[in-house]
Design an enzyme around this catalytic site. Structure first.
Site: not given
Ligand SMILES: Nc1ncnc2c1ncn2[C@@H]1O[C@H](COP(=O)(O)OP(=O)(O)OP(=O)(O)O)[C@@H](O)[C@H]1O
Ligand SMILES: Nc1nc2c(ncn2[C@@H]2O[C@H](COP(=O)(O)O)[C@@H](O)[C@H]2O)c(=O)[nH]1
Length: 434
Positions: A143, A146, A148, A174, A267, A278, A301
């Site tokens: 989590s 990056g 998303g 959210r 974030r 997390r 990343n």
């Molecule tokens: N390469 C990077 N350098 C700096 N900041 C970054 C980079 N990539 C992503 N971010 C920032 O890090 C934060 C987390 O990114 P993101 O929400 O995409 O993570 P995630 O892996 O999708 O998290 P989750 O699993 O919780 O949904 C965001 O604020 C995003 O703008």
């Molecule tokens: N096994 C699964 N993991 C999932 C799914 N959708 C999201 N995720 C993962 O959960 C965490 C937390 O997400 P957040 O949106 O609460 O920040 C993140 O690592 C996602 O990749 C799913 O369908 N199955």
């Protein structure tokens, strides 16, 4: 009511019945059961029902039916393919809703049987799709790494190439999140029921909430001819790897744990307690990211732009947006063409081919080729090939050719039989003289 005993005699024609009340019975000679596919008279269910008759016990069993069920149509036919599944062909149904597989003993069904009491019969539906599909992309990582952000960039640059698999979750939305766009936000009870009904490709308890990918979330995107992107945790990636879905698996790592923590905090979407949870889970996820055979590609990343370029390379995308090297044959559009089986038809199987003969004049016969099928419950069964042949279109020579071939083979067989008898006689004479 039609009966066929596939394992005692060669599978032959199993006829279809017109009208909404249609039953097809498939007798499994090995397992002492008969599968009855179709509705009972007072059946108000909109989907095709399945019942099992246990012959030795002389009793009916209502099995646990998993997967998305086919909606009833104006009749259907069925033919067993092997000991593991039965092909069901719906007549007068839309072109993408014609072929269904009732799985009775596939690895998925056997796996699910362990969840139920042993005496309960379990079957699973899988929709058949003509043509190949593009492989979905699974993106995993801790989590805040990056995932998303990378996925949003990809979807923005290539909106017609990629589609996002909208997961289900029991966590609260959210501020900026929309139901049905970012997630399907659901109650735990409802999600647990859908999991029991086999509607999920994978699910996991992540950071204290339930998350899961429904089969429909992935298959609906793939049906549109798009590459489906799944953003799921490592447990989910492991489940998808074990499933019938073929996908590309990518793991995203942070440049350091410190940087991961910084991103998660910046974030600003989680409480301090949630951030700590997390981060604890991130340690385990980073270790599991190295599991042999789980991920096909590892991305670090660090610099967002560089990481995004590398992701595009992995997905064979040029900067102009076109796919550089498309190794997958995407025939999705052909899937929606040319399938319209009338209610009066019969099916017969010959090895990996199923002949669908239409008895109404003017309707074309079809040959369904199953040698390249892949996937299966709980997902679609893809890779079906369909060839249509209209009797009316045939040239005169092709009309009498089959009967000529038929007669020729009868004559040839008679000659061979005679030769065989002569051979036996000669053999006997030789042995006597010896
Ligand atoms: N390469 C990077 N350098 C700096 N900041 C970054 C980079 N990539 C992503 N971010 C920032 O890090 C934060 C987390 O990114 P993101 O929400 O995409 O993570 P995630 O892996 O999708 O998290 P989750 O699993 O919780 O949904 C965001 O604020 C995003 O703008
Ligand atoms: N096994 C699964 N993991 C999932 C799914 N959708 C999201 N995720 C993962 O959960 C965490 C937390 O997400 P957040 O949106 O609460 O920040 C993140 O690592 C996602 O990749 C799913 O369908 N199955």
């Amino acid at each position: 009511f039609f009966c066929d005993s596939p394992l005692k005699v060669a599978p032959k024609v199993v006829d279809s019945n017109s009208g909404s009340r249609c039953e097809v019975s498939i007798d499994d000679g090995l397992r002492d059961v008969t599968y009855v596919i179709g509705s009972e008279e007072n059946d108000s269910d909109s989907t095709i029902s399945v019942r099992v008759f246990k012959k030795s016990a002389n009793e009916w069993v209502v099995p646990a039916v998993l997967g998305t069920k086919p909606v009833k149509s104006n009749g259907h036919s069925a033919v067993p393919l092997d000991e593991t599944r039965i092909l069901v062909i719906k007549s007068n149904s839309t072109s993408d809703d014609c072929f269904w597989f009732l799985e009775i003993d596939t690895p998925f069904v056997r796996d699910q049987k362990t969840r139920f009491r042993s005496e309960v019969a379990v079957v699973a539906w899988s929709k058949g799709v003509v043509g190949e599909a593009v492989k979905p992309v699974v993106i995993s990582g801790p989590s805040g790494v990056g995932k998303g952000t990378l996925i949003s960039k990809l979807m923005e640059e290539f909106p017609s190439t990629f589609g996002f698999s909208v997961s289900h979750t029991t966590r609260a939305p959210r501020n900026n999140e929309q139901d049905g766009v970012h997630y399907h936000f659901v109650e735990r009870d409802a999600m647990e029921k859908d999991i029991r009904d086999g509607k999920f490709l994978e699910f996991a308890s992540v950071h204290g909430n339930l998350y899961g990918t429904s089969v429909e979330a992935v298959e609906a995107v793939t049906d549109q001819g798009k590459k489906c992107i799944l953003d799921i945790d490592v447990q989910g990636a492991r489940s998808v790897r074990r499933s019938s879905l073929e996908a590309v698996f990518i793991f995203v790592r942070p440049p350091s744990f410190h940087e991961l923590e910084k991103r998660l905090r910046s974030r600003g979407t989680e409480t301090e307690e949630q951030i700590q949870k997390r981060l604890r889970n991130a340690e385990a996820e980073l270790q599991q990211g190295n599991s042999p055979g789980l991920f096909d590609h590892i991305l670090v990343n660090d610099d967002l732009e560089k990481c995004y370029q590398r992701l595009k390379e992995i997905l064979s995308l040029s900067s102009s947006g076109s796919v550089v090297k498309n190794t997958e044959n995407n025939n999705v559009s052909s899937a929606s063409k040319g399938v319209d089986i009338p209610s009066k038809h019969s099916v017969s199987r010959h090895n990996q081919k199923v002949l669908i003969k239409c008895s109404e004049g003017g309707d074309s016969d079809s040959m369904l080729e199953l040698s390249s099928i892949r996937g299966g419950a709980p997902c679609r069964t893809r890779g079906l090939k369909l060839n249509k042949q209209s009797f009316d279109d045939r040239k005169p020579v092709r009309k009498w050719l089959p009967s000529f071939v038929g007669w020729a083979s009868v004559i040839l067989e008679a000659l061979l039989l005679k030769a065989d008898i002569v051979g036996v006689k000669l053999n006997a004479r030789e042995r006597i003289s010896d």
